[in-house]
Design an enzyme around this catalytic site. Structure first.
Site, PDB file in Angstrom:
ATOM      1  N   GLN A  30      -5.239  -2.012   9.479  1.00 25.15           N
ATOM      2  CA  GLN A  30      -4.974  -3.394   8.684  1.00 25.15           C
ATOM      3  C   GLN A  30      -5.475  -4.710   9.662  1.00 25.15           C
ATOM      4  O   GLN A  30      -5.256  -4.656  10.717  1.00 25.15           O
ATOM      5  CB  GLN A  30      -3.452  -3.610   8.373  1.00 25.15           C
ATOM      6  CG  GLN A  30      -2.951  -4.958   7.730  1.00 25.15           C
ATOM      7  CD  GLN A  30      -3.770  -4.934   6.304  1.00 25.15           C
ATOM      8  OE1 GLN A  30      -3.699  -3.776   5.594  1.00 25.15           O
ATOM      9  NE2 GLN A  30      -4.006  -6.108   5.691  1.00 25.15           N
ATOM     10  N   ASP A  80     -11.363   2.056   3.518  1.00 27.41           N
ATOM     11  CA  ASP A  80     -11.774   0.586   3.289  1.00 27.41           C
ATOM     12  C   ASP A  80     -13.312   0.335   3.060  1.00 27.41           C
ATOM     13  O   ASP A  80     -13.820  -0.651   2.582  1.00 27.41           O
ATOM     14  CB  ASP A  80     -11.469  -0.392   4.472  1.00 27.41           C
ATOM     15  CG  ASP A  80     -10.031  -1.142   4.397  1.00 27.41           C
ATOM     16  OD1 ASP A  80      -9.834  -1.071   3.260  1.00 27.41           O
ATOM     17  OD2 ASP A  80      -9.281  -1.294   5.586  1.00 27.41           O
ATOM     18  N   LYS A 117       0.914  -1.051   0.043  1.00 33.06           N
ATOM     19  CA  LYS A 117      -0.144   0.049  -0.084  1.00 33.06           C
ATOM     20  C   LYS A 117       1.035   1.270  -0.245  1.00 33.06           C
ATOM     21  O   LYS A 117       0.606   2.105  -0.706  1.00 33.06           O
ATOM     22  CB  LYS A 117      -0.944  -0.016   1.350  1.00 33.06           C
ATOM     23  CG  LYS A 117      -2.098  -1.244   0.898  1.00 33.06           C
ATOM     24  CD  LYS A 117      -2.750  -1.191   2.413  1.00 33.06           C
ATOM     25  CE  LYS A 117      -3.802  -2.441   2.014  1.00 33.06           C
ATOM     26  NZ  LYS A 117      -4.357  -2.900   3.119  1.00 33.06           N
TER      27      LYS A 117
END
Ligand code: GUN
Length: 286
Positions: A96, A119, A52
């Site tokens: 995460q 997300d 990322k």
């Protein structure tokens, strides 16, 4: 023989488009910024986080990395999220997953401001998708819609079968296909006659997490097959939920593993970050 849907090439094109957008925003004094929080040292998560950061660097997005120790308490993590929520320079916040067992993932996801939920996991984002309101959409299913559109696959009016009902893939995938006017069926571990239902699909999305489960018996001639799975077999080779060699001869289009759905997830995350910065800029102007 099926045509390959090349996720690597399509994601590269999207990243190049975003690079230009980010440069234009920079010229207006806007620096797109993503904060990534990693708790602990799970090896797969470390790889994802590194990828990322790399994508951010390529596109010109500023990335802030918050690496917290495994023993971080839920309270400490929530405090960090509050800080990032309040930071006007931060456009996107990503925690995460998975988190260590002592931390409640739902509480953490709910703490992220929906305005920065790149997300698309926050209940408000999921609700907005469900009722057709603007909000961030989970990156993997959003990436699959891009794969279909950019490969000239029409969704409207098609029989779409999604196998798997996870919150991250199966459910939002079904809602997105519905938003595109597909006729959508969701299958799961309790579905009866799975083969028969899958064989109705013009577009079959396989997301159950079982290596090479889907053979040609599950696929109608000429169907488009999307493989969300990723597994490493005994010889250290990557494979998906679909038995590619068996299915490719009967499908019209198919995503490979690797190089299909996988590369799209990060590209869509980057797209959500740019979108967040744009929304913030237009809200300030209003
Ligand atoms: N872990 C595995 N995939 C994902 C993802 O898409 N987002 C986050 N936050 N964690 C993940």
């Amino acid at each position: 023989m099926a045509q390959l849907i090349d996720g690597k090439a399509i994601s590269a094109r999207i990243k190049d488009e975003l690079k230009e957008e980010v440069a234009q925003l920079k010229a207006q004094g806007i620096t797109v910024t993503l904060a990534v929080i990693l708790v602990g040292q799970d090896p797969a998560s470390c790889v994802y986080v590194r990828n990322k950061a790399r994508a951010c660097e390529y596109i010109g997005i500023r990335s802030i990395s918050c690496e917290l120790p495994e023993q971080t308490t839920q309270e400490e993590l929530l405090k960090k999220i509050e800080e990032l929520n309040a930071d006007k320079d931060v456009d996107g916040i990503l925690v995460q997953l998975p988190l260590p067992d002592h931390i409640n993932e739902d509480a953490v996801i709910a703490a992220i401001s929906p305005d920065k939920d790149v997300d698309g996991f926050h209940p408000q984002s999921v609700g907005a998708l469900c009722i057709g309101k603007p909000g961030f959409v989970s990156c993997t299913p959003a990436g699959i819609i891009q794969l279909l559109k950019r490969s000239d696959v029409t969704i409207e009016g098609k029989e779409c079968v999604v196998v798997g009902r996870s919150n991250i893939v199966g459910k939002p995938m079904s809602l997105l296909l519905l938003r595109e006017n597909g006729t959508v069926t969701i299958c799961h571990s309790r579905t009866k006659n799975l083969k028969e239902v899958c064989r109705r699909a013009d577009i079959l999305v396989c997301a159950i997490g079982k290596p090479k489960f889907f053979t040609r018996d599950y696929v109608k001639d000429g169907a488009v097959v999307i493989d969300v799975g990723i597994h490493r077999n005994a010889d250290n080779k990557l494979c998906g939920d679909v038995d590619f060699d068996d299915v490719a001869p009967v499908a019209s289009k198919i995503t490979p593993v690797p190089g299909g759905v996988g590369p799209m997830t990060i590209a869509m995350l980057m797209k959500n970050c740019v979108e967040s910065a744009r929304r913030k800029a237009s809200a300030v102007l209003r």
